[in-house]
Design a protein around this motif. Structure first.
Motif, short mmCIF file in Angstrom:
data_model
loop_
_atom_site.label_atom_id
_atom_site.label_comp_id
_atom_site.label_asym_id
_atom_site.label_seq_id
_atom_site.Cartn_x
_atom_site.Cartn_y
_atom_site.Cartn_z
N GLU A 24 1.08 -1.14 -0.04
CA GLU A 24 -0.07 -0.17 -0.15
C GLU A 24 0.98 1.34 -0.16
OE1 GLU A 24 -2.57 -0.15 3.52
OE2 GLU A 24 -3.44 -1.94 2.80
N ASN A 31 3.05 2.91 2.71
CA ASN A 31 2.21 2.79 3.99
C ASN A 31 2.40 1.38 4.69
OD1 ASN A 31 0.52 3.03 6.03
ND2 ASN A 31 -1.25 2.32 4.70
N GLU A 32 2.00 0.27 4.17
CA GLU A 32 2.30 -0.81 4.68
C GLU A 32 2.28 -2.16 3.53
OE1 GLU A 32 -0.53 -2.05 7.31
OE2 GLU A 32 -2.40 -1.41 6.08
MG MG Z 1 -3.78 -0.69 5.14
#
Ligand code: MG
Ligand code: ADP
Length: 380
Positions: free
Chosen positions: A256, A267-268
């Motif tokens: 992400e 993000n992750e």
């Molecule tokens: Mg997420």
């Protein structure tokens, strides 16, 4: 074990977790002639309902893990909170893909960010809150900021936004004073994701970049392909492939990303198929779930191109069931729409119950229609 192991039907495959991602893995694997054992404590789970064998036990239950090791040619996961340390105890007796070290990195935001920084991948400004002194030191951080538990968060759970440092202590208190990351709340222009597969012998295949809209921290609508400037999709995809290689990842992974102006931040990392990749069930020759089977079994990776120009996916949350079962007739009678329901026994607000894929010309047009059909199903 050899990195070139090829696992063929009717081998038994194991998966830890019984949600919708596991359900589609079971369907894909059984279509190909494999058998599947699901480890999931909930006796009424979406994946357990379709499995050949459903071990109703805790994810770290020694006997259940023992059975996975003894009967499965490979064991994989469908959610990142499957305990890496428990899986590590069987990794010397059967293949575990993704490797437990990669799972461990992705299930702890502190470890994940440290890994990303170490390999030079861009992450947004953050600090950690793990004790009183780091709590005080966070006075220098930029606010508003989001406090997130390092472990066990999903769908926006375990996160509290703080307008200023004065709110941080109470936020940390209400999260149980567990280790946390504190991220600057970024003015997001876009959220993107890339789903990709990697085999143990380093073959990779990435799906097109999706653009995601969240509502209250949960994915709401996603469209594919993302509308991006020339070169940007390739750059984002290359970044994700680099991350997968550095993680020694085997299986299907999603990254992400946040776009802020000209900057892209990771993000992750989800060490499993992803909600934003559900469209692959209806719009690609190989779904992300069949690709997961192919990757963990060491097979050829399937084609990842879109068969269509553009599409969109809208999640169906339990809230839509407030007045009872939604009216699916409009969705089901529209030839551009594909309804997916996960067979969950109880529709709770905020729970992912299913999704609609719409293939209607452009990605944007499809997103509008997906939203409209969802509203109509809910009685609006
Ligand atoms: Mg997420
Ligand atoms: P989860 O594990 O629940 O998916 P995420 O960290 O991905 O948690 O956060 C969920 C959503 O919350 C993101 O997709 C994004 O919309 C929003 N969000 C999270 N972190 C930030 C941030 N630092 N700045 C702005 N929005 C954020």
């Amino acid at each position: 074990m050899s990195t070139h192991t090829v696992i063929t039907p009717p081998a038994m495959l194991g998966i830890v977790g019984g949600g919708q991602l596991g359900r589609y893995f079971v369907i894909a694997a059984r279509n190909m002639g494999y058998r599947v054992t699901v480890l999931e404590p909930d006796p009424l789970s979406p994946a357990g309902a379709l499995a050949d064998v459903h071990l109703v036990a805790a994810y770290d239950d020694t006997d259940a893990l023992e059975q996975l090791a003894a009967t499965c040619a490979v064991v994989t996961i469908e959610f990142e909170n499957a305990p890496a340390s428990a899986l590590a105890t069987i990794a010397d007796r059967t293949l575990v893909h993704p490797p437990t070290a990669a799972i461990a990195t992705c299930q702890d935001r502190i470890a994940e960010k440290a890994f990303l920084e170490e390999i030079g991948a861009p992450v947004g400004p953050y600090t950690t809150v793990v004790d009183e002194s780091s709590l005080e030191a966070a006075a220098d951080f930029s606010y508003p900021a989001i406090l997130k538990t390092a472990r066990n968060g999903y769908d926006g759970k375990g996160q509290i936004t703080c307008a200023e440092h004065a709110e941080l202590a109470a936020a940390w208190e209400s999260l149980g004073r567990v280790p946390c990351v504190l991220e600057q709340k970024l003015p997001l222009d876009r959220e993107l994701s890339v789903v990709l597969a990697r085999t143990a012998d380093d073959r990779v295949a990435a799906y097109p970049v999706s653009q995601n809209q969240h509502l209250r921290g949960v994915l709401d609508v996603s469209h594919t392909p993302a509308y991006l400037p020339p070169g940007a999709p390739e750059a984002a995809t290359d970044l994700c492939i680099y991350i997968a290689r550095e993680l020694n990842f085997v299986g299907v992974l999603a990254v992400e990303m946040f776009v802020v102006g000209n900057d892209v931040f990771v993000n992750e990392i989800a060490p499993r198929p992803h909600n934003s990749g559900h469209y692959t069930l209806d719009a690609c020759n190989t779904s992300q779930f069949e690709q997961q089977v192919r990757a963990v079994c060491g097979l050829a990776l399937g084609e990842t191109e879109l068969r269509v120009k553009g599409l969109a996916m809208a999640n169906l949350m339990g809230d839509l069931w407030a007045q009872g079962e939604p009216d699916w007739s409009k969705v089901l009678c529209n030839p551009a729409a594909y309804l997916h329901l996960y067979g969950k026994a109880e529709a709770r607000p905020g729970r992912k119950m299913g999704h609609i894929t719409v293939i209607a010309g452009t990605a944007m047009g499809s997103a509008d229609l997906a939203r409209r059909l969802r509203r109509q199903a809910g009685g609006d």
